[in-house]
Design a protein around this motif. Sequence first.
Motif, PDB file in Angstrom:
ATOM      1  N   ALA A  86       0.814  -1.216   0.000  1.00 48.20           N
ATOM      2  CA  ALA A  86       0.000   0.000   0.000  1.00 48.20           C
ATOM      3  C   ALA A  86       0.850   1.269   0.000  1.00 48.20           C
ATOM      4  CB  ALA A  86      -0.942  -0.005   1.206  1.00 48.20           C
ATOM      5  N   ALA A  87       1.982   1.239   0.697  1.00 47.03           N
ATOM      6  CA  ALA A  87       2.812   2.442   0.817  1.00 47.03           C
ATOM      7  C   ALA A  87       3.432   2.852  -0.513  1.00 47.03           C
ATOM      8  CB  ALA A  87       3.902   2.227   1.855  1.00 47.03           C
ATOM      9  N   SER A  88       3.543   1.923  -1.449  1.00 47.65           N
ATOM     10  CA  SER A  88       4.204   2.216  -2.728  1.00 47.65           C
ATOM     11  C   SER A  88       3.229   2.455  -3.867  1.00 47.65           C
ATOM     12  CB  SER A  88       5.149   1.064  -3.103  1.00 47.65           C
ATOM     13  OG  SER A  88       4.408  -0.126  -3.346  1.00 47.65           O
ATOM     14  N   VAL A  89       1.940   2.352  -3.597  1.00 53.16           N
ATOM     15  CA  VAL A  89       0.946   2.501  -4.660  1.00 53.16           C
ATOM     16  C   VAL A  89       0.743   3.974  -5.009  1.00 53.16           C
ATOM     17  CG1 VAL A  89      -1.490   2.227  -5.275  1.00 53.16           C
ATOM     18  CG2 VAL A  89      -0.271   0.371  -4.117  1.00 53.16           C
ATOM     19  N   ASP A  90       0.849   4.271  -6.307  1.00 50.74           N
ATOM     20  CA  ASP A  90       0.551   5.609  -6.815  1.00 50.74           C
ATOM     21  C   ASP A  90      -0.833   5.548  -7.465  1.00 50.74           C
ATOM     22  OD1 ASP A  90       0.370   8.065  -8.026  1.00 50.74           O
ATOM     23  OD2 ASP A  90       2.227   7.895  -9.174  1.00 50.74           O
ATOM     24  N   PRO A  91      -1.808   6.309  -6.982  1.00 50.47           N
ATOM     25  CA  PRO A  91      -3.161   6.233  -7.534  1.00 50.47           C
ATOM     26  C   PRO A  91      -3.303   6.886  -8.911  1.00 50.47           C
ATOM     27  CG  PRO A  91      -3.062   7.948  -5.880  1.00 50.47           C
ATOM     28  CD  PRO A  91      -1.726   7.249  -5.841  1.00 50.47           C
ATOM     29  N   VAL A  92      -2.279   7.622  -9.347  1.00 52.02           N
ATOM     30  CA  VAL A  92      -2.365   8.340 -10.625  1.00 52.02           C
ATOM     31  C   VAL A  92      -1.985   7.412 -11.778  1.00 52.02           C
ATOM     32  CG1 VAL A  92      -1.532  10.310 -11.961  1.00 52.02           C
ATOM     33  CG2 VAL A  92      -1.818  10.502  -9.478  1.00 52.02           C
ATOM     34  N   PRO A  93      -2.818   7.288 -12.805  1.00 50.49           N
ATOM     35  CA  PRO A  93      -2.510   6.392 -13.922  1.00 50.49           C
ATOM     36  C   PRO A  93      -1.422   6.969 -14.819  1.00 50.49           C
ATOM     37  CG  PRO A  93      -4.529   7.586 -14.371  1.00 50.49           C
ATOM     38  CD  PRO A  93      -4.125   7.949 -12.973  1.00 50.49           C
ATOM     39  N   PRO A  94      -0.640   6.105 -15.453  1.00 49.17           N
ATOM     40  CA  PRO A  94       0.380   6.596 -16.389  1.00 49.17           C
ATOM     41  C   PRO A  94      -0.278   7.099 -17.674  1.00 49.17           C
ATOM     42  CG  PRO A  94       0.295   4.197 -16.428  1.00 49.17           C
ATOM     43  CD  PRO A  94      -0.636   4.635 -15.325  1.00 49.17           C
ATOM     44  N   GLU A  95       0.337   8.114 -18.289  1.00 47.48           N
ATOM     45  CA  GLU A  95      -0.248   8.697 -19.487  1.00 47.48           C
ATOM     46  C   GLU A  95      -0.065   7.807 -20.710  1.00 47.48           C
ATOM     47  OE1 GLU A  95       1.082  12.647 -20.154  1.00 47.48           O
ATOM     48  OE2 GLU A  95       0.366  13.408 -18.227  1.00 47.48           O
ATOM     49  N   ASN A  96       1.025   7.103 -20.789  1.00 49.53           N
ATOM     50  CA  ASN A  96       1.331   6.332 -21.996  1.00 49.53           C
ATOM     51  C   ASN A  96       1.336   4.837 -21.739  1.00 49.53           C
ATOM     52  OD1 ASN A  96       1.750   8.633 -23.748  1.00 49.53           O
ATOM     53  ND2 ASN A  96       3.617   9.003 -22.555  1.00 49.53           N
ATOM     54  N   VAL A 292      -7.363   1.571 -11.238  1.00 45.85           N
ATOM     55  CA  VAL A 292      -8.244   1.256 -10.117  1.00 45.85           C
ATOM     56  C   VAL A 292      -7.417   0.519  -9.069  1.00 45.85           C
ATOM     57  CG1 VAL A 292     -10.375   0.143  -9.357  1.00 45.85           C
ATOM     58  CG2 VAL A 292     -10.213   1.046 -11.685  1.00 45.85           C
ATOM     59  N   VAL A 293      -7.499   0.978  -7.833  1.00 49.29           N
ATOM     60  CA  VAL A 293      -6.766   0.352  -6.728  1.00 49.29           C
ATOM     61  C   VAL A 293      -7.775  -0.279  -5.782  1.00 49.29           C
ATOM     62  CG1 VAL A 293      -5.164   0.716  -4.821  1.00 49.29           C
ATOM     63  CG2 VAL A 293      -4.928   2.072  -6.936  1.00 49.29           C
ATOM     64  N   TYR A 294      -7.590  -1.573  -5.509  1.00 53.24           N
ATOM     65  CA  TYR A 294      -8.455  -2.313  -4.592  1.00 53.24           C
ATOM     66  C   TYR A 294      -7.678  -2.622  -3.310  1.00 53.24           C
ATOM     67  CZ  TYR A 294     -11.479  -3.171  -8.639  1.00 53.24           C
ATOM     68  OH  TYR A 294     -12.304  -3.010  -9.732  1.00 53.24           O
ATOM     69  N   ALA A 295      -8.343  -2.462  -2.177  1.00 54.51           N
ATOM     70  CA  ALA A 295      -7.672  -2.691  -0.896  1.00 54.51           C
ATOM     71  C   ALA A 295      -8.570  -3.497   0.026  1.00 54.51           C
ATOM     72  CB  ALA A 295      -7.312  -1.363  -0.243  1.00 54.51           C
ATOM     73  N   GLY A 296      -7.925  -4.294   0.878  1.00 60.40           N
ATOM     74  CA  GLY A 296      -8.640  -5.073   1.883  1.00 60.40           C
ATOM     75  C   GLY A 296      -7.983  -4.889   3.234  1.00 60.40           C
ATOM     76  N   SER A 297      -7.967  -5.940   4.020  1.00 61.82           N
ATOM     77  CA  SER A 297      -7.401  -5.846   5.369  1.00 61.82           C
ATOM     78  C   SER A 297      -5.889  -6.027   5.385  1.00 61.82           C
ATOM     79  CB  SER A 297      -8.048  -6.908   6.267  1.00 61.82           C
ATOM     80  OG  SER A 297      -7.787  -8.209   5.753  1.00 61.82           O
ATOM     81  N   GLN A 298      -5.323  -6.503   4.264  1.00 57.19           N
ATOM     82  CA  GLN A 298      -3.893  -6.766   4.205  1.00 57.19           C
ATOM     83  C   GLN A 298      -3.138  -5.530   3.708  1.00 57.19           C
ATOM     84  OE1 GLN A 298      -2.837  -9.760   5.346  1.00 57.19           O
ATOM     85  NE2 GLN A 298      -5.010 -10.102   5.761  1.00 57.19           N
ATOM     86  N   PRO A 299      -1.840  -5.454   3.956  1.00 56.01           N
ATOM     87  CA  PRO A 299      -1.054  -4.297   3.498  1.00 56.01           C
ATOM     88  C   PRO A 299      -0.882  -4.256   1.984  1.00 56.01           C
ATOM     89  CG  PRO A 299       0.374  -5.930   4.538  1.00 56.01           C
ATOM     90  CD  PRO A 299      -1.027  -6.369   4.811  1.00 56.01           C
ATOM     91  N   GLN A 300      -1.126  -5.381   1.315  1.00 54.87           N
ATOM     92  CA  GLN A 300      -1.021  -5.396  -0.139  1.00 54.87           C
ATOM     93  C   GLN A 300      -2.301  -4.868  -0.786  1.00 54.87           C
ATOM     94  OE1 GLN A 300      -0.544  -8.259   1.640  1.00 54.87           O
ATOM     95  NE2 GLN A 300       1.699  -8.405   1.637  1.00 54.87           N
ATOM     96  N   GLN A 301      -2.132  -4.187  -1.895  1.00 62.11           N
ATOM     97  CA  GLN A 301      -3.267  -3.709  -2.672  1.00 62.11           C
ATOM     98  C   GLN A 301      -3.143  -4.189  -4.121  1.00 62.11           C
ATOM     99  OE1 GLN A 301      -3.288   0.589  -2.142  1.00 62.11           O
ATOM    100  NE2 GLN A 301      -4.346   0.422  -0.181  1.00 62.11           N
ATOM    101  N   VAL A 302      -4.287  -4.358  -4.748  1.00 60.27           N
ATOM    102  CA  VAL A 302      -4.314  -4.783  -6.142  1.00 60.27           C
ATOM    103  C   VAL A 302      -4.482  -3.556  -7.029  1.00 60.27           C
ATOM    104  CG1 VAL A 302      -5.541  -6.145  -7.895  1.00 60.27           C
ATOM    105  CG2 VAL A 302      -5.262  -7.042  -5.572  1.00 60.27           C
ATOM    106  N   VAL A 303      -3.568  -3.402  -7.980  1.00 60.60           N
ATOM    107  CA  VAL A 303      -3.587  -2.259  -8.891  1.00 60.60           C
ATOM    108  C   VAL A 303      -3.910  -2.761 -10.296  1.00 60.60           C
ATOM    109  CG1 VAL A 303      -2.268  -0.332  -9.862  1.00 60.60           C
ATOM    110  CG2 VAL A 303      -1.856  -1.077  -7.500  1.00 60.60           C
ATOM    111  N   GLN A 304      -4.948  -2.191 -10.886  1.00 59.86           N
ATOM    112  CA  GLN A 304      -5.336  -2.547 -12.249  1.00 59.86           C
ATOM    113  C   GLN A 304      -5.215  -1.319 -13.145  1.00 59.86           C
ATOM    114  OE1 GLN A 304      -9.307  -4.097 -12.127  1.00 59.86           O
ATOM    115  NE2 GLN A 304      -8.687  -6.110 -11.385  1.00 59.86           N
ATOM    116  N   ASP A 305      -4.451  -1.447 -14.218  1.00 58.29           N
ATOM    117  CA  ASP A 305      -4.348  -0.406 -15.232  1.00 58.29           C
ATOM    118  C   ASP A 305      -5.012  -0.904 -16.522  1.00 58.29           C
ATOM    119  OD1 ASP A 305      -2.960   1.386 -13.657  1.00 58.29           O
ATOM    120  OD2 ASP A 305      -0.985   0.634 -14.281  1.00 58.29           O
ATOM    121  N   SER A 306      -5.863  -0.078 -17.095  1.00 53.15           N
ATOM    122  CA  SER A 306      -6.473  -0.415 -18.380  1.00 53.15           C
ATOM    123  C   SER A 306      -6.408   0.793 -19.289  1.00 53.15           C
ATOM    124  CB  SER A 306      -7.934  -0.854 -18.181  1.00 53.15           C
ATOM    125  OG  SER A 306      -8.700   0.179 -17.579  1.00 53.15           O
ATOM    126  N   SER A 307      -6.286   0.546 -20.580  1.00 54.76           N
ATOM    127  CA  SER A 307      -6.184   1.637 -21.535  1.00 54.76           C
ATOM    128  C   SER A 307      -7.081   1.363 -22.733  1.00 54.76           C
ATOM    129  CB  SER A 307      -4.751   1.828 -22.000  1.00 54.76           C
ATOM    130  OG  SER A 307      -4.296   0.693 -22.718  1.00 54.76           O
TER     131      SER A 307
END
Length: 313
Positions: A86-96, A292-307
């Motif tokens: 979670a500490a390393s997740v950037d919520p901003v999507p990449p442009e390219n 889209v960032v999904y989070a639960g009770s664990q410190p890990q989060q799931v990050v999905q990028d779609s274009s």
Amino acid sequence: MKFSRLSVATVAALASLSLAACTSEAPAGRTPTEQGIGAPVDAPRITLVTQGGEERTQLRYSDVDAAEQQVTLDVSEGFEQRVEHAASVDPVPPENFVGSGEHITLPLTGSTDAASEASEGQQEATRAPEFRVGDLERTSLKSASGFRMGWRGDDQGRVSTVMFSAPPEATDQARASVEKALLSTMGVLPVFPEEEVGVGATWGVDVRVPGDANLLQSSTYVMRELNGNRAVLDVSIERRPSLGALNVTGVEGEAGEELKVASTQSWSKGTIVVDLSQALPVNADIKTTTRVVYAGSQPQQVVQDSSLAVKLN
């Protein structure tokens, strides 16, 4: 807890409806296709923000019985998923962002007839454009040459029903790929406000993404130029999941967990050139990336990028 890969399937709700059992007759030289079945499209919500300059007009399509239109559709889609702390997740999507996905090019030819009388349960419509796919060179898609897409809509650009019909010999893979690419055009067709507008006008359109019940889309249009039937629009698109959580199955015997949407952001830019006497934009170049960032009770989060990148010319 470890996470298994999330299943992200575009729910092509219209796909099963397009594969009817009978074949329609085709004009000489055209590929016969199966009889298409129309499926309803959710009505958009249109919000006028500013009316623009003093010289204003109502933007309305006038493509019924106009000249045949030829245009090339180019669609690229990408997807990537990963698990991060979670500490390393950037919520901003990449442009390219590119990711893994399909790139497809379709030559389209079509025209618009006046809409027939609405059947029971159908919304009223004034226009019925129909386009057919030309010869496809790619081996995996060649069997879908002649695929047809049509829709019913009004002069504002609101679509009420969409229809697909494939050649009987089209493979399932070719049908699915071509239909998905054609559906992308429904998401970028400009819809105009009720009010008169001028250069500088801004309006928003909110709609469920056609063919994917799990995605909502908000488009913002700014009219940059207006000259007779020709309008140049800047457009930005924001996409977000309609569901606030996902159920994730655990691995290695661990119990599953519900992951909630922690954040969703889109980056987008695009330009659309509209000729109001044509059903499809005569030119368009639109790119959108969503994280889209999904989070639960664990410190890990799931990050999905779609274009999604859509071009018409």
